[in-house]
Scaffold this motif. Structure first.
Motif, short mmCIF file in Angstrom:
data_model
loop_
_atom_site.label_atom_id
_atom_site.label_comp_id
_atom_site.label_asym_id
_atom_site.label_seq_id
_atom_site.Cartn_x
_atom_site.Cartn_y
_atom_site.Cartn_z
N VAL A 1 0.85 -1.18 0.00
CA VAL A 1 0.00 0.00 0.00
C VAL A 1 0.89 1.23 0.00
O VAL A 1 2.07 1.16 0.33
N ALA A 2 0.31 2.34 -0.39
CA ALA A 2 1.06 3.58 -0.37
C ALA A 2 1.37 3.97 1.07
O ALA A 2 0.62 3.66 1.99
N GLY A 3 2.49 4.65 1.26
CA GLY A 3 2.87 5.08 2.60
C GLY A 3 2.06 6.27 3.04
O GLY A 3 2.53 7.39 3.06
N VAL A 4 0.80 6.01 3.37
CA VAL A 4 -0.11 7.10 3.67
C VAL A 4 0.09 7.69 5.06
O VAL A 4 -0.43 8.74 5.36
N CYS A 5 0.82 7.01 5.92
CA CYS A 5 1.08 7.53 7.25
C CYS A 5 2.50 8.08 7.29
O CYS A 5 3.40 7.51 6.68
N PRO A 6 2.72 9.15 8.01
CA PRO A 6 4.07 9.70 8.09
C PRO A 6 4.98 8.82 8.92
O PRO A 6 4.54 8.08 9.79
N GLY A 7 6.26 8.87 8.62
CA GLY A 7 7.23 8.18 9.46
C GLY A 7 7.49 8.97 10.73
O GLY A 7 6.99 10.08 10.92
N LEU A 8 8.28 8.39 11.61
CA LEU A 8 8.64 9.06 12.85
C LEU A 8 9.97 9.79 12.68
O LEU A 8 10.89 9.25 12.07
N GLN B 1 14.89 -0.73 -1.13
CA GLN B 1 14.67 0.63 -0.64
C GLN B 1 15.47 0.89 0.62
O GLN B 1 15.53 0.07 1.53
N ARG B 2 16.12 2.02 0.70
CA ARG B 2 16.84 2.44 1.90
C ARG B 2 15.87 3.17 2.81
O ARG B 2 15.13 4.06 2.37
N VAL B 3 15.81 2.78 4.08
CA VAL B 3 14.89 3.40 5.03
C VAL B 3 15.65 3.86 6.27
O VAL B 3 16.70 3.31 6.61
N SER B 4 15.12 4.85 6.90
CA SER B 4 15.69 5.37 8.16
C SER B 4 14.89 4.82 9.33
O SER B 4 13.74 4.39 9.18
N THR C 1 18.28 -1.30 4.93
CA THR C 1 17.85 -1.49 3.55
C THR C 1 16.86 -2.64 3.49
O THR C 1 17.09 -3.70 4.10
N VAL C 2 15.77 -2.44 2.79
CA VAL C 2 14.75 -3.48 2.67
C VAL C 2 15.29 -4.61 1.79
O VAL C 2 15.66 -4.38 0.64
N ILE C 3 15.36 -5.81 2.34
CA ILE C 3 15.79 -6.96 1.53
C ILE C 3 14.60 -7.86 1.18
O ILE C 3 14.68 -8.65 0.25
N THR C 4 13.51 -7.76 1.93
CA THR C 4 12.28 -8.50 1.61
C THR C 4 11.08 -7.62 1.93
O THR C 4 11.03 -6.99 2.98
N GLY D 1 12.38 4.68 12.09
CA GLY D 1 11.12 5.40 12.16
C GLY D 1 10.35 5.46 10.86
O GLY D 1 9.23 5.97 10.83
N ALA D 2 10.92 4.93 9.77
CA ALA D 2 10.19 4.90 8.50
C ALA D 2 9.02 3.92 8.59
O ALA D 2 9.14 2.85 9.19
N LEU D 3 7.91 4.28 8.00
CA LEU D 3 6.75 3.38 7.98
C LEU D 3 7.05 2.17 7.11
O LEU D 3 7.42 2.31 5.94
N LEU D 4 6.89 0.97 7.67
CA LEU D 4 7.10 -0.27 6.92
C LEU D 4 5.78 -0.94 6.54
O LEU D 4 5.69 -1.57 5.50
N GLY D 5 4.78 -0.82 7.38
CA GLY D 5 3.51 -1.48 7.13
C GLY D 5 2.60 -1.36 8.33
O GLY D 5 2.74 -0.43 9.14
N PHE D 6 1.70 -2.35 8.49
CA PHE D 6 0.67 -2.26 9.51
C PHE D 6 0.45 -3.62 10.17
O PHE D 6 0.51 -4.66 9.51
N GLN D 7 0.18 -3.61 11.44
CA GLN D 7 -0.07 -4.87 12.15
C GLN D 7 -1.26 -5.61 11.55
O GLN D 7 -2.30 -5.03 11.24
N GLY D 8 -1.09 -6.92 11.42
CA GLY D 8 -2.16 -7.76 10.90
C GLY D 8 -2.06 -9.16 11.45
O GLY D 8 -1.44 -9.39 12.51
N SER D 9 -2.63 -10.12 10.74
CA SER D 9 -2.63 -11.51 11.19
C SER D 9 -2.48 -12.44 10.00
O SER D 9 -3.09 -13.51 9.95
N THR D 10 -1.68 -12.05 9.01
CA THR D 10 -1.48 -12.88 7.84
C THR D 10 -0.47 -14.00 8.13
O THR D 10 0.35 -13.89 9.03
#
Length: 389
Positions: free
Chosen positions: A233-240, A337-340, A287-290, A342-351
């Motif tokens: 999904v798009a990163g609709v929430c801001p990072g920290l 993708q390189r992330v810092s 860095t995101v590897i998966t 506090g960067a938003l990665l996703g959302f809690q779920g149960s998959t």
């Protein structure tokens, strides 16, 4: 949760939240600014480590739409309603009718019901009260009505468990809406009333401007999600805002399962359970590897019979150190993708191999897992500190 739509909606959701180009005349960039209002979750870099906030979800942050203030929970439920419409191949007008209805009935809140109304028999009251066992945002009190649409199990809308699923609730509304003759062209309030059979049938008209503008805000994200239901999904929430080199608590919630043997196998991480769609942030620079679905399916909740992490994000922090963030309802990053921190990665779920909403967090050194609790404690992050978000 029902079918592939649960993975699309998440919103919920859950669940709750709630994601812009407008198909009608809406000040798009102004709305985007409202949706991305930064979260005030961290003070100066020298302060104590950041705590992840759950005030942001796949529905986005709160916003003011048509003069009405909506918080993140309300936006999340609204996004679910709109995304289900898109997933079912309906047009924006269907979503507008549904949004006007849901706002009149619940103000976009998933309402449970304690069964205390005198019109119910003891047996009906007991069944209705089971709604309290499901995630909810408050209590309603109209007969046996529950959820965002105030649907009644006694009236044949479904059983209580189904009705307390935000996606099912929206699906049920649309199923009845499309059976209304000429629903696309009759006044909105008449279409809504034909579905709801409310004692206040004319009230839906009052919320038509809100519903139209909100549909314009949320429809593009709904279309994008329907086109790619795999989890991203798009990163609709801001990072920290986190100082470079820092480690932080990656999400809100409570540790419910620690590191160590479990069921004859090693539980290689720690489970942090918070609200569905609570944001998950990078614990440190990397860095995101998966960023992928690692199970047979990730478009809905998994189970113990399903193998894999579900939606998984893995970060490489260098020097053989990686972290894994598993069972996500959706993710917002891509491999490479390189992330810092506090960067938003996703959302809690149960998959994946999961029976409840949580983040499964792993820390790995040279490929071998270590207990994240003491490891992060050595870096100033207390995962066991009470944190409800």
């Amino acid at each position: 949760m029902s079918g592939t739509v649960e993975g699309l909606a998440r919103a919920y959701a859950k669940r709750w939240l709630w994601k812009v180009a407008a198909p009608v005349a809406v000040p798009v960039f102004g709305v985007l600014t409202l949706l991305l209002i930064p979260l005030a979750v961290l003070a100066a870099p020298e302060a104590s480590p950041a705590t992840a906030s759950s005030s942001c979800s796949t529905g986005g942050t709160g916003a003011t739409v048509a003069g009405t203030e909506l918080d993140a929970v309300q936006m999340g439920h609204a996004q679910t309603i709109v995304t289900v419409a898109s997933a079912q191949g309906l047009d924006p007008h269907a979503a507008t009718v549904a949004l006007a209805t849901a706002y009149q009935e619940s103000r976009f809140r998933m309402l449970a019901n304690d069964g205390s109304r005198p019109q119910l028999t003891a047996e009906q009251a007991a069944v209705t009260a089971t709604s309290l066992h499901f995630p909810h945002d408050g209590l309603g009190s109209d007969h046996d009505s529950v959820n965002t649409f105030q649907q009644r199990w006694i009236a044949g809308w479904g059983n209580v468990a189904q009705l307390m699923d935000p996606v099912y609730a929206a699906e049920a509304f649309y199923q009845r809406l499309i059976e209304v003759p000429n629903w696309q062209i009759i006044p909105l309030t008449e279409a809504a009333q034909a579905v709801q059979v409310s004692a206040y049938g004319s009230a839906y008209a009052h919320w038509e401007p809100l519903a139209r503008e909100l549909t314009a805000v949320l429809w593009p994200a709904a279309e994008a999600t329907a086109a790619d239901p795999g989890g991203v999904v798009a990163g609709v929430c801001p990072g920290l805002p986190v100082a470079s080199g820092s480690w932080i608590r990656p999400t809100a919630g409570t540790v419910t399962s620690g590191y160590g043997p479990r069921g004859g196998a090693l539980h290689a991480g720690v489970d942090i359970a918070g609200p569905r769609d609570a944001p998950v942030y990078a614990a440190a620079d990397g860095t995101v590897i998966t960023a992928a679905c690692t199970s047979t399916y990730c478009d809905r909740d998994g189970s113990l019979s399903l193998a894999g992490y579900g939606n998984l994000v893995e970060l490489d922090h260098g020097v053989g150190l990686t972290t894994r963030y598993a069972h996500l309802s959706a993710y917002s990053v891509t491999a490479g993708q390189r992330v810092s921190a506090g960067a938003l990665l996703g959302f809690q779920g149960s998959t994946g191999n999961s029976t409840g909403v949580h983040l499964h967090l792993e820390v790995r050194l040279a490929g071998s897992s270590v207990d994240p609790v003491p490891w992060l404690a050595d870096r100033g992050v207390d995962l066991r500190a009470s944190d409800a978000g």
